[in-house]
Design a protein around this motif. Structure first.
Motif, short mmCIF file in Angstrom:
data_model
loop_
_atom_site.label_atom_id
_atom_site.label_comp_id
_atom_site.label_asym_id
_atom_site.label_seq_id
_atom_site.Cartn_x
_atom_site.Cartn_y
_atom_site.Cartn_z
N VAL A 144 1.25 1.81 -2.73
CA VAL A 144 1.34 0.73 -3.72
C VAL A 144 2.18 -0.43 -3.19
N HIS A 145 3.14 -0.12 -2.31
CA HIS A 145 3.98 -1.18 -1.73
C HIS A 145 3.31 -1.87 -0.54
N GLY A 146 2.14 -1.39 -0.13
CA GLY A 146 1.44 -2.03 0.97
C GLY A 146 2.19 -1.90 2.28
N ALA A 147 2.12 -2.96 3.10
CA ALA A 147 2.78 -2.93 4.41
C ALA A 147 4.28 -2.71 4.27
N LEU A 148 4.87 -3.24 3.21
CA LEU A 148 6.31 -3.03 2.98
C LEU A 148 6.63 -1.55 2.85
N GLY A 149 5.73 -0.81 2.23
CA GLY A 149 5.95 0.62 2.05
C GLY A 149 5.94 1.40 3.35
N MET A 150 5.30 0.86 4.39
CA MET A 150 5.28 1.51 5.69
C MET A 150 6.49 1.15 6.54
N SER A 151 7.26 0.17 6.09
CA SER A 151 8.35 -0.36 6.91
C SER A 151 9.64 0.42 6.70
N ASN A 152 10.62 0.11 7.56
CA ASN A 152 11.95 0.73 7.41
C ASN A 152 12.82 -0.03 6.42
N VAL A 182 -4.32 2.24 -8.97
CA VAL A 182 -2.87 2.33 -9.09
C VAL A 182 -2.49 3.13 -10.33
N GLN A 183 -3.20 2.93 -11.42
CA GLN A 183 -2.95 3.72 -12.62
C GLN A 183 -3.16 5.21 -12.34
N GLY A 184 -4.19 5.51 -11.53
CA GLY A 184 -4.43 6.89 -11.14
C GLY A 184 -3.27 7.46 -10.34
N TYR A 185 -2.73 6.66 -9.41
CA TYR A 185 -1.57 7.10 -8.63
C TYR A 185 -0.40 7.45 -9.55
N ILE A 186 -0.16 6.57 -10.52
CA ILE A 186 0.98 6.77 -11.43
C ILE A 186 0.76 8.00 -12.30
N ALA A 187 -0.43 8.14 -12.86
CA ALA A 187 -0.72 9.28 -13.73
C ALA A 187 -0.63 10.59 -12.97
N ASP A 188 -1.24 10.64 -11.77
CA ASP A 188 -1.19 11.87 -10.97
C ASP A 188 0.24 12.22 -10.59
N CYS A 200 6.26 2.39 -10.04
CA CYS A 200 5.97 1.71 -11.30
C CYS A 200 6.52 0.29 -11.30
N GLU A 201 7.72 0.11 -10.78
CA GLU A 201 8.30 -1.23 -10.71
C GLU A 201 7.43 -2.16 -9.87
N ARG A 202 6.97 -1.66 -8.72
CA ARG A 202 6.14 -2.48 -7.84
C ARG A 202 4.79 -2.80 -8.51
N ALA A 203 4.24 -1.81 -9.21
CA ALA A 203 2.95 -2.02 -9.87
C ALA A 203 3.04 -3.10 -10.93
N ARG A 262 -4.84 -11.58 -7.03
CA ARG A 262 -5.54 -12.79 -7.50
C ARG A 262 -5.99 -12.68 -8.96
N ASP A 263 -6.12 -11.46 -9.47
CA ASP A 263 -6.61 -11.33 -10.84
C ASP A 263 -5.73 -10.42 -11.69
N GLY A 264 -4.42 -10.48 -11.45
CA GLY A 264 -3.50 -9.72 -12.28
C GLY A 264 -2.52 -8.92 -11.45
N VAL A 265 -1.73 -8.09 -12.13
CA VAL A 265 -0.74 -7.26 -11.44
C VAL A 265 -1.39 -5.94 -11.01
N LEU A 266 -0.74 -5.25 -10.07
CA LEU A 266 -1.27 -3.98 -9.57
C LEU A 266 -1.39 -2.94 -10.68
N ALA A 267 -0.52 -3.03 -11.68
CA ALA A 267 -0.55 -2.06 -12.77
C ALA A 267 -1.86 -2.11 -13.55
N ASP A 268 -2.62 -3.19 -13.42
CA ASP A 268 -3.90 -3.29 -14.12
C ASP A 268 -5.04 -2.61 -13.36
N LYS A 269 -4.79 -2.21 -12.13
CA LYS A 269 -5.83 -1.62 -11.29
C LYS A 269 -5.94 -0.12 -11.55
N GLN A 270 -7.16 0.37 -11.72
CA GLN A 270 -7.34 1.78 -12.05
C GLN A 270 -6.87 2.70 -10.93
#
Length: 433
Positions: A355-363, A296-302, A277-280, A286-294
């Motif tokens: 949701v964290h992208g490449a950072l989420g795959m990292s150590n 990502v919203q689906g990930y959070i709700a699920d 949620c913090e990352r979102a 380019r057109d807003g924060v990740l939290a506005d994307k459906q």
């Protein structure tokens, strides 16, 4: 009838304190000394660890899984579940609170089945956090299936001689003693023919062949030992409980432990959800924060729905254990908790990593470690598949096969039966038309 979803104010205050204490004082230890929580502390670590443990004792939250006669508080499984939800966020928290696995389960069975001498020698220092223990049960060829165990303990005068191999004996390299499960009467079968022994780690003949790590841990630097017990001689005082009681003892150990693991897993999964949620809310596109994307919203709700459902189920199971005071009566639900637990952690950690992208795959983020932990949870204390068999068998006991050709839910048959039941009434209605 009692049905409540609230915690009494006195214990809620303890939980609130624990939540702040773990976040501010204990979680930093995970960053300073990752993976060292089961290593006997040196003088430098003691300067930090001992005062934290003393504060937990002062707050009456130390070794909360045991009764007052053993230095705990006897809070019961429900309160312990709520506490473990908080402790699950930190690998060091269980150590600081005196309830780390596998020592919690080992302490519980020594408390239940140990002699006064065994309790004084092993249980007291274990509860004081001065030593660690190892539960040595699974075997290379058998996994966790006791019917296939080959390690033998044979009579030698008043004592016993243990021979065989054990695999994935966690924390063996730092343990002061092992609890070894061995066949003592091969003709009696797995449920009456095995016994448990308390064996000091310095007993001659205990050979740690290698320590196995998890995932990408360096080879030979793991904490899960392959052990060869080569003519290990122990006296009669080493027997835990009576001969042939190993299976019953193991069930006592594992029942509560699975609930503890589940609630700690919930705490860890909630941590992943919070980071998602913090990352979102923070990461801009380019057109807003990740939290506005459906998506990502689906990930959070699920994730929220999945975690909330699982948490309520685990708390219900903990409540049931307290109510019945008999793990056997809750066996089906304990097994179901074990089935669901790894999937919940996996799904939420995977979404958070995405949701964290490449950072989420990292150590540099903890998600890959969580995903590995989810896989471990699917194997520890028995593989998920075995627990599914247990649940299915228990559920089927409450059902009966149908007689005749059609199932009881067959709609034409049910309609015919309904018409027959109310035939007289239906005929009167027809006659009045």
């Amino acid at each position: 009838m009692a049905w409540d979803f609230e915690t009494e104010p006195e214990f809620q205050a303890k939980l609130d304190w624990a939540d702040t204490f773990v976040r501010e004082e204990v979680e930093p230890l995970d960053l300073l000394w990752h993976g060292l929580q089961f290593t006997p502390p040196d003088a430098e670590k003691r300067k930090i660890i001992d005062p934290l443990k003393d504060e937990v004792r002062r707050r009456r939250l130390w070794a909360a899984h045991l009764g007052p006669e053993l230095g705990g508080e006897g809070y019961g499984q429900l309160k312990l579940a709520l506490l473990n939800e908080i402790l699950g966020r930190s690998e060091w928290a269980p150590i600081i609170f005196g309830c780390q696995a596998p020592d919690t389960g080992n302490a519980e069975i020594i408390a239940h089945y140990g002699t006064d001498e065994q309790k004084e020698r092993y249980l007291r220092p274990l509860l004081d956090g001065e030593i660690f223990s190892c539960y040595s049960m699974t075997e290379p060829q058998a996994g966790a299936d006791p019917a296939l165990f080959e390690t033998r303990a044979e009579r030698d005068g008043d004592g016993w001689v243990i021979n065989g191999w054990k695999f994935f004996s966690s924390n063996a390299r730092t343990a002061s003693f092992f609890i070894v499960m061995a066949v003592t009467d091969p003709d009696a079968g797995p449920y009456e023919g095995m016994s448990m022994f308390l064996v000091p780690a310095d007993t001659p003949g205990i050979n740690i062949e290698r320590n196995v790590g998890l995932g990408d841990e360096p080879v030979g630097d793991g904490a899960h030992a392959l052990i060869h017990y080569d003519n290990v001689q122990v006296g009669p005082e080493a027997l835990l409980g009576g001969p042939g009681q190993a299976f019953a003892i193991a069930q006592t150990r594992l029942g509560g432990g699975r609930v503890h693991h589940a609630m700690r897993t919930i705490g860890l999964a909630r941590k992943a959800l919070d980071m998602m949620c913090e990352r979102a809310l923070s990461r801009r596109t380019r057109d807003g924060v990740l939290a506005d994307k459906q998506f990502v919203q689906g990930y959070i709700a699920d994730s929220y729905a999945q975690l909330t459902q699982f948490r309520l189920f685990v708390l219900y199971v903990a409540w049931s254990i307290d109510k019945h005071n008999d793990y056997r009566k809750v066996r089906k639900d304990i097994a179901a908790v074990k089935i669901v637990m790894p999937q919940v952690l996996h799904d939420i950690a995977q979404r958070a990593a995405q949701v964290h992208g490449a950072l989420g795959m990292s150590n540099e983020m903890p998600f890959q470690r969580m995903l590995l932990g989810a896989g471990v949870m699917g194997m520890a204390d028995g593989p998920t598949e075995v627990h599914k068999v247990t649940v299915a068998r228990q559920v089927l006991r409450g059902h009966q096969p149908t007689e005749g050709l059609w199932p009881t839910g067959h709609l034409p048959s049910r309609t015919e039966a309904a018409r027959a039941k109310y035939a007289a009434h239906l005929y009167r209605e027809v006659g009045n038309l």
